[in-house]
Design an enzyme around this catalytic site. Sequence first.
Site, PDB file in Angstrom:
ATOM      1  N   CYS A  53       3.892   4.331  -1.083  1.00  0.00           N
ATOM      2  CA  CYS A  53       3.175   4.049  -2.334  1.00  0.00           C
ATOM      3  C   CYS A  53       1.735   3.631  -2.078  1.00  0.00           C
ATOM      4  CB  CYS A  53       3.907   2.969  -3.108  1.00  0.00           C
ATOM      5  SG  CYS A  53       4.126   1.448  -2.169  1.00  0.00           S
TER       6      CYS A  53
ATOM      7  N   HIS B 106       8.203  -1.144 -10.537  1.00  0.00           N
ATOM      8  CA  HIS B 106       6.904  -0.456 -10.492  1.00  0.00           C
ATOM      9  C   HIS B 106       7.122   0.961 -11.048  1.00  0.00           C
ATOM     10  CE1 HIS B 106       2.864   0.313  -9.559  1.00  0.00           C
ATOM     11  NE2 HIS B 106       2.875   0.321  -8.242  1.00  0.00           N
TER      12      HIS B 106
ATOM     13  N   ASP C 223       7.339   1.079   2.324  1.00  0.00           N
ATOM     14  CA  ASP C 223       6.357   0.249   1.616  1.00  0.00           C
ATOM     15  C   ASP C 223       6.058  -0.940   2.542  1.00  0.00           C
ATOM     16  OD1 ASP C 223       4.806  -1.078  -0.283  1.00  0.00           O
ATOM     17  OD2 ASP C 223       6.489  -1.616  -1.588  1.00  0.00           O
TER      18      ASP C 223
ATOM     19  N   ARG D 153      -0.483   9.406  -9.176  1.00  0.00           N
ATOM     20  CA  ARG D 153      -0.452   8.203 -10.012  1.00  0.00           C
ATOM     21  C   ARG D 153      -1.237   8.455 -11.300  1.00  0.00           C
ATOM     22  NH1 ARG D 153       0.234   3.375  -8.080  1.00  0.00           N
ATOM     23  NH2 ARG D 153       0.860   3.044 -10.223  1.00  0.00           N
TER      24      ARG D 153
ATOM     25  N   ARG E   3      -0.193  -5.903 -14.931  1.00  0.00           N
ATOM     26  CA  ARG E   3       0.291  -6.075 -13.556  1.00  0.00           C
ATOM     27  C   ARG E   3       0.336  -7.563 -13.270  1.00  0.00           C
ATOM     28  NH1 ARG E   3      -1.410  -3.463  -7.775  1.00  0.00           N
ATOM     29  NH2 ARG E   3      -0.205  -1.790  -8.740  1.00  0.00           N
TER      30      ARG E   3
ATOM     31  N   GLN F  66       4.769   3.964 -10.490  1.00  0.00           N
ATOM     32  CA  GLN F  66       4.828   4.464  -9.114  1.00  0.00           C
ATOM     33  C   GLN F  66       5.970   5.465  -8.967  1.00  0.00           C
ATOM     34  OE1 GLN F  66       2.773   3.626  -6.282  1.00  0.00           O
ATOM     35  NE2 GLN F  66       3.827   5.456  -5.578  1.00  0.00           N
TER      36      GLN F  66
HETATM   37  N1   CP Z   1       0.669   1.883  -5.210  1.00  0.00           N
HETATM   38  C1   CP Z   1      -0.038   0.982  -5.915  1.00  0.00           C
HETATM   39  O1   CP Z   1       0.407   0.437  -6.925  1.00  0.00           O
HETATM   40  O2   CP Z   1      -1.285   0.771  -5.422  1.00  0.00           O
HETATM   41  P1   CP Z   1      -2.307  -0.343  -5.946  1.00  0.00           P
HETATM   42  O3   CP Z   1      -1.745  -1.685  -5.563  1.00  0.00           O
HETATM   43  O4   CP Z   1      -3.589  -0.026  -5.231  1.00  0.00           O
HETATM   44  O5   CP Z   1      -2.442  -0.224  -7.430  1.00  0.00           O
HETATM   45  N1  NVA Z   2       5.765  -3.766  -2.968  1.00  0.00           N
HETATM   46  C1  NVA Z   2       4.331  -3.781  -3.024  1.00  0.00           C
HETATM   47  C2  NVA Z   2       3.817  -2.575  -3.727  1.00  0.00           C
HETATM   48  C3  NVA Z   2       2.329  -2.443  -3.774  1.00  0.00           C
HETATM   49  C4  NVA Z   2       1.875  -1.260  -4.525  1.00  0.00           C
HETATM   50  C5  NVA Z   2       3.849  -5.054  -3.684  1.00  0.00           C
HETATM   51  O1  NVA Z   2       4.421  -5.447  -4.715  1.00  0.00           O
HETATM   52  O2  NVA Z   2       2.919  -5.668  -3.185  1.00  0.00           O
END
Ligand code: CP
Ligand code: NVA
Length: 338
Positions: free
Chosen positions: A271, A132, A229, A316, A105, A135
């Site tokens: 999400c 993502h 989101d 997830r 990530r 997700q």
């Molecule tokens: N939805 C999601 O990716 O959550 P986190 O940022 O908690 O991993």
């Molecule tokens: N769009 C958001 C998603 C978090 C799970 C981000 O990238 O912060």
Amino acid sequence: MRDPIHLLKDIDLTQARILELLELATQLKIAKKQGTERARLSRNNIALIFEKPSTRTRSAFEVAAQDQGAGVTYVDPASSHMGVSESVEDTARVLGRLYDGIAFRGFQQATVETLARYAGVPVWNALTDLWHPTQALADMLTMREHAGKPLTEVSVCYLGDGHNNVARSLLMTGALLGLDVRIAAPAVLHPDPAAVEAAAHAATRSGGHIMATDDIDSAVRGADFLYTDVWVSMGEPDSEWDARVEALRPFRIDANMLARTGNPKTQFLHCLPSVHDDTTTLGRHLHEQYGLNGVEVSDDVFRSPRSLVFEQAENRMHTIKAVLAMSLDPADRRTEGC
Ligand code: CP
Ligand code: NVA
């Protein structure tokens, strides 16, 4: 030796591969709930390299791996050399000799692609600036479980920052599976034209439909699901908030927005994490600054029976487990004894 099966971006997936992952996730979910799950990955170790915070994705990878008997190492940015005194390429070459798979990530899609190029083991995108994909798999599973009809008959409308990772992955994966995916956002926050074009191409083949528009009423009309989101994503500067709040206020999901679908059964997706009340530091700050208690979604919708956000969060883990099994377990054994 077979080539590693990566999960780097939704656009690399095929309809068949996504359906296989959803089916596997469903079987693994049932097996876990019935207490019949069998650990298939006991000789495996995976590394999680996370440059950004996470609650769900990290936990989902850890629990999925542990349920399947795999060992997990979590590497946070402060405790590794990657990108500081050691290149991504060298890190990939080292970790690829120690681990059977790597989840990443971080800030740049290019990093996860470099890891995949040099690690020699499967690499999974756990969120980047652009995509993502894990997700979107959970989103598809959740819609499949709760729509009451096949995914090819489902319409989902995402309202908000249509340019972000979650919107892009939803659009692409939905298009591959033949859904009707609408992105409702101001023109400056529409998904990249290249992503829209790729999704349109996929939809032509799958029988799906896609739309990116600033016309809220045409986007939400009849939608089975409304999705949103956060308005400013991780890695974006706080200075974005002023412009985003101004641009996205009309796209906030509240009871009135649900009513505008004209569909009394519309369900809500997010999400997470979500700014839906003022119980967090960010929520309090945004409430004080902009008078919004609940930013991208109102608290009543978030907590309503129409909200599937915690089902999504649970999924997830089941979908990530399917991804691990797909990459690490030989195909002929994957569902045996599930
Ligand atoms: N939805 C999601 O990716 O959550 P986190 O940022 O908690 O991993
Ligand atoms: N769009 C958001 C998603 C978090 C799970 C981000 O990238 O912060």
